[in-house]
Design a protein around this motif. Structure first.
Motif, mmCIF file in Angstrom:
data_model
loop_
_atom_site.group_PDB
_atom_site.id
_atom_site.type_symbol
_atom_site.label_atom_id
_atom_site.label_comp_id
_atom_site.label_asym_id
_atom_site.label_seq_id
_atom_site.Cartn_x
_atom_site.Cartn_y
_atom_site.Cartn_z
ATOM 1 N N PHE A 296 0.852 -1.190 0.000
ATOM 2 C CA PHE A 296 0.000 0.000 0.000
ATOM 3 C C PHE A 296 0.888 1.241 0.000
ATOM 4 N N ILE A 297 0.484 2.233 -0.777
ATOM 5 C CA ILE A 297 1.249 3.460 -0.929
ATOM 6 C C ILE A 297 0.415 4.635 -0.418
ATOM 7 N N LEU A 298 0.975 5.395 0.510
ATOM 8 C CA LEU A 298 0.300 6.583 1.038
ATOM 9 C C LEU A 298 1.137 7.802 0.690
ATOM 10 N N LYS A 299 0.600 8.640 -0.168
ATOM 11 C CA LYS A 299 1.327 9.816 -0.626
ATOM 12 C C LYS A 299 0.682 11.061 -0.044
ATOM 13 N N PRO A 300 1.411 11.810 0.791
ATOM 14 C CA PRO A 300 0.838 13.022 1.380
ATOM 15 C C PRO A 300 0.687 14.128 0.354
ATOM 16 N N MET A 301 -0.281 15.012 0.573
ATOM 17 C CA MET A 301 -0.489 16.125 -0.347
ATOM 18 C C MET A 301 0.643 17.135 -0.263
ATOM 19 N N GLN A 302 1.318 17.199 0.868
ATOM 20 C CA GLN A 302 2.427 18.123 1.029
ATOM 21 C C GLN A 302 3.709 17.347 1.279
ATOM 22 N N GLY A 303 4.771 17.745 0.592
ATOM 23 C CA GLY A 303 6.033 17.028 0.716
ATOM 24 C C GLY A 303 6.166 15.963 -0.358
ATOM 25 N N ASN A 304 7.395 15.468 -0.534
ATOM 26 C CA ASN A 304 7.644 14.482 -1.592
ATOM 27 C C ASN A 304 7.987 13.105 -1.042
ATOM 28 N N MET A 305 7.721 12.875 0.245
ATOM 29 C CA MET A 305 7.990 11.570 0.835
ATOM 30 C C MET A 305 6.733 10.700 0.752
ATOM 31 N N LEU A 307 4.883 6.973 1.820
ATOM 32 C CA LEU A 307 4.904 5.885 2.789
ATOM 33 C C LEU A 307 4.522 4.570 2.115
ATOM 34 N N LYS A 308 5.345 3.539 2.357
ATOM 35 C CA LYS A 308 5.058 2.190 1.864
ATOM 36 C C LYS A 308 4.671 1.319 3.054
ATOM 37 N N GLU A 309 3.571 0.616 2.933
ATOM 38 C CA GLU A 309 3.124 -0.297 3.985
ATOM 39 C C GLU A 309 2.833 -1.651 3.343
ATOM 40 N N SER A 310 3.630 -2.675 3.723
ATOM 41 C CA SER A 310 3.469 -4.005 3.144
ATOM 42 C C SER A 310 2.672 -4.895 4.087
ATOM 43 N N LEU A 311 1.739 -5.647 3.524
ATOM 44 C CA LEU A 311 0.934 -6.591 4.289
ATOM 45 C C LEU A 311 1.184 -7.992 3.736
#
Length: 375
Positions: A296-305, A307-311
């Motif tokens: 799963f990929i979580l991309k914030p609206m601000q910033g270029n980092m 988050l990857k979450e593997s299940l």
């Protein structure tokens, strides 16, 4: 008849409603008496207001066929949203998927961002005066991004009760708050909303409000019109929307799932940033490839980092590639708490379901521990 959407502003004492005018491409306020400019409807109860609204909207369209209905309230939260949806579904007969609830700050944002750009080029300030209370908020818009990102700024010292103030005391209170907000802050426009501004008691404050070329607007139907503009936004695909409002109850991430079988770095979007966390729910079905892992990929609206979450689907039966069908459900349980549920559906009679379910809760707060971030 064209597009039919409705915007409601539910106030403590009075409420208003608007619907979309396809010809003018803007909201039109619905009068209590045809041919007049009387738009305020005593709120009483939500049910009583909706009954009146259904009667008043008859000349404009069938309310149960509205493509979207948006309720604007003083403070949006999970309980309020659930109660309004339930009432609207029962009384109007409109499905839950077409009902939305937002705060007055978000209505203000929707209204302002549908005005010419010079209105919101810098910051826009909202003053609301109702029921003996003066409330203030500042709208900050980053118009350099696509879509534009907007936030409402509020401080305790910008809110005050006017009680039994004389006109002069009210004028002094408003001018003091205005000076504090305007100090060192570029402001393009000022909006005065509420029946409390009906009297001309703020003559000295008006000099401050109009200073330095600020444009000042006064009226009482801004929130209902903002709700109507939001309803029109809901008819667009998420990637076509012109702005994202990041309020206190909004998720700041776009949530997607990696789909390796469709090309490098391909993602399927499940949830969009700017959705109220209690409305942020989605599900899809997918076929599992070789590895029993979902990313799963979580991309914030601000910033270029990102988050990857593997299940990892521990214990899932071994099957050939693309013969395991999964139902994936995601929902937020708070602004910073994402719950993921994955269920094994098998693959028809050939590979029956194992009835296995995997759950994971992702804590995105600073207290949530180390996470895998990438550029």
């Amino acid at each position: 008849m064209g597009t039919f959407v409705i915007g409601f502003d539910l106030g403590k004492e009075y409420s208003q409603l608007c619907c979309w005018n396809e010809k003018s491409k803007e909201p039109v306020s619905v009068a209590v008496e045809p041919g007049t400019e009387k738009y305020r409807i005593p709120t009483e109860t939500t049910e009583a207001f909706l009954k009146k609204a259904m009667r008043l909207l008859k000349p404009y369209g069938k309310i149960h066929e509205a493509a979207a209905v948006v309720f604007c309230v003083e403070q949006a939260d999970e309980q309020t949203a659930a109660e309004l949806r339930r009432a609207a579904m029962q009384m109007i007969g409109i499905p839950e998927s077409r009902i939305f609830v937002q705060s007055r700050e978000e209505s203000f944002c929707a209204y302002v961002l549908h005005q010419p750009r010079e209105i919101w080029r810098h910051q826009s300030v909202l003053f609301t005066c109702e029921g003996g209370e003066l409330r203030s908020a500042v709208l900050n818009v980053n118009g350099r991004t696509i879509p534009a990102m907007a936030r409402a700024e509020k401080e305790e010292k910008w809110q005050t009760g006017l009680g039994n103030y004389t006109n002069g005391e009210k004028d002094l209170a408003l001018s003091g708050i205005a000076r504090d907000i305007f100090g060192g802050r570029p402001v393009s426009s000022v909006f005065l909303v509420g029946e409390g501004f009906d009297g001309k008691w703020y003559e000295e404050s008006l000099k401050i409000l109009c200073s330095a070329g600020k444009r000042v607007f006064a009226g009482n139907n801004l929130f209902a019109k903002g709700a109507c503009y939001r309803a029109m936004e809901e008819l667009k695909n998420p990637e076509e929307r012109s702005y994202v409002f990041l309020g206190e109850d909004k998720i700041p991430y776009n949530v997607g799932i990696r789909t390796p079988g469709t090309g490098k770095d391909s993602l399927y979007t499940l949830l969009n940033a700017g959705t109220s966390w209690y409305e942020a729910k989605a599900q899809c079905e997918a076929l599992l490839l070789d590895e029993p892992v979902l990313e799963f990929i979580l991309k914030p609206m601000q910033g270029n980092m990102t988050l990857k979450e593997s299940l990892e689907l521990t214990g899932i039966p071994e099957r050939p590639s693309r013969t395991t069908r999964l139902r994936i459900f995601v929902e937020f349980e708070g602004v910073e708490k994402l719950r993921i549920e994955v269920r094994d559906l098998g693959f028809g009679e050939l590979f029956p379901s194992s009835d296995m379910v995997w759950n994971e809760t992702v804590d995105l707060s600073q207290e949530g521990g180390a996470r895998v971030w990438e550029q």
